[in-house]
Scaffold this motif. Structure first.
Motif, mmCIF file in Angstrom:
data_model
loop_
_atom_site.group_PDB
_atom_site.id
_atom_site.type_symbol
_atom_site.label_atom_id
_atom_site.label_comp_id
_atom_site.label_asym_id
_atom_site.label_seq_id
_atom_site.Cartn_x
_atom_site.Cartn_y
_atom_site.Cartn_z
ATOM 1 N N PHE A 120 27.670 32.298 1.224
ATOM 2 C CA PHE A 120 28.789 31.398 1.459
ATOM 3 C C PHE A 120 29.763 32.007 2.459
ATOM 4 N N GLN A 173 27.805 27.035 3.328
ATOM 5 C CA GLN A 173 26.769 27.809 2.629
ATOM 6 C C GLN A 173 25.449 27.634 3.362
ATOM 7 N N TRP A 180 26.645 20.373 -9.225
ATOM 8 C CA TRP A 180 27.209 21.547 -9.893
ATOM 9 C C TRP A 180 27.651 21.180 -11.309
ATOM 10 N N GLY A 181 27.580 22.160 -12.185
ATOM 11 C CA GLY A 181 28.170 21.971 -13.499
ATOM 12 C C GLY A 181 29.666 22.234 -13.446
ATOM 13 N N TYR A 199 33.985 25.245 1.591
ATOM 14 C CA TYR A 199 33.073 26.356 1.804
ATOM 15 C C TYR A 199 31.831 25.875 2.557
ATOM 16 N N GLN A 253 38.590 22.935 -10.677
ATOM 17 C CA GLN A 253 37.361 22.146 -10.731
ATOM 18 C C GLN A 253 36.183 22.917 -10.154
ATOM 19 N N GLY A 254 34.982 22.482 -10.511
ATOM 20 C CA GLY A 254 33.796 23.015 -9.882
ATOM 21 C C GLY A 254 33.631 22.441 -8.490
ATOM 22 N N PRO A 255 32.861 23.115 -7.643
ATOM 23 C CA PRO A 255 32.638 22.599 -6.297
ATOM 24 C C PRO A 255 31.864 21.279 -6.306
ATOM 25 N N GLN A 297 36.146 22.252 -3.058
ATOM 26 C CA GLN A 297 36.584 22.659 -4.382
ATOM 27 C C GLN A 297 38.086 22.452 -4.529
ATOM 28 N N TYR A 333 28.501 28.920 -12.549
ATOM 29 C CA TYR A 333 28.086 27.535 -12.363
ATOM 30 C C TYR A 333 26.566 27.445 -12.244
ATOM 31 N N LEU A 381 29.346 19.000 -3.558
ATOM 32 C CA LEU A 381 28.643 18.974 -2.281
ATOM 33 C C LEU A 381 29.141 17.823 -1.413
#
Lengths: 115, 107
Positions: free
Chosen positions: B98, B89, A105-106, B87, B42-44, B38, A95, B46
């Motif tokens: 993380f 970080q 994030w991508g 998560y 899928q991507g995480p 997440q 990512y 924020l």
């Protein structure tokens, strides 16, 4: 819309190289740190590398030092990750992320290292 | 390297319940602590940065607190879309690190 789009992943053999790209839209990258984070199959998140806006600082996780190189082209709103001497343990979704607190994030690009 | 430890690893809860997730740093990270969510495939995303600042578009039911080495993420009333892995970080020291994640699952 603020977005990051990664590309360049694929299947490679151990010892080979691959270059990942990330293009930003909806914001300028020229004033911020950008980085790469990876996630091995079924595992958690691992930060890989980051680069300061002006290129004056580059940071890497120990496991990729000397093998991976992060770079950027602010005019093209692009971030890159040149990966060489790839190992099976580098297999992951990679990512691209905005800032050091990973604000955006991508969707990720998959790298598989296998013989 | 700063080690981030999250607890519990898995949390089984019912929709509507209040949830508290914990994150501990092996040394002080000041308030340079972020939480992301997440979902499968899928991507995480924020949720919180600066230990307590909600990211743009994040519902008010999510809140973060703490500083130094002890942090918490709270979800006031769990919705169906909140079942995911969370998560923490830290970004105070290199390398960025993380926690191992907390999976919030349906009870």
């Amino acid at each position: 819309e603020v977005q990051l789009v990664e590309s360049g992943g694929g299947l490679v053999h151990p010892g080979e190289s691959l270059r990942l790209s990330c293009v930003a839209s909806g914001f300028t990258i020229s004033h911020i740190w950008m980085g790469w984070v990876r996630q091995a199959p079924g595992k958690g998140l691992e930060w890989v590398a980051s680069m300061k806006n002006d290129g004056s600082e580059r940071k890497y996780v120990d496991s990729v030092k000397g093998r991976f190189t992060i770079s950027r082209d602010n005019d093209k709103r692009s971030l890159y990750l040149q990966m060489s001497s790839l190992r099976a343990e580098d297999t992951a979704v990679y990512y691209c992320a905005k800032t050091n607190y990973l604000e955006v994030w991508g969707q990720g690009t998959t790298v598989t290292v296998s013989s | 390297e700063i080690v981030m430890t999250q607890s519990p690893a898995t949390l089984s809860v019912s929709p509507g319940e209040r949830v508290t997730l914990s994150c501990r740093a092996s040394q002080s990270v000041s308030s340079e602590l972020a939480w992301c969510q997440q979902k499968p495939g899928q991507g995480p995303r924020l949720l919180i940065y600066g230990a307590s600042t909600r990211a743009a578009g994040v519902p008010a039911r999510f809140s973060g607190s703490g500083s130094g080495t002890e942090f918490t993420l709270s979800i006031s009333s769990l919705q169906s879309e909140d079942f995911a892995v969370y998560y923490c970080q830290q970004y105070d020291h290199w390398p960025l690190t993380f926690g191992g994640g907390t999976k919030v699952e349906i009870k």
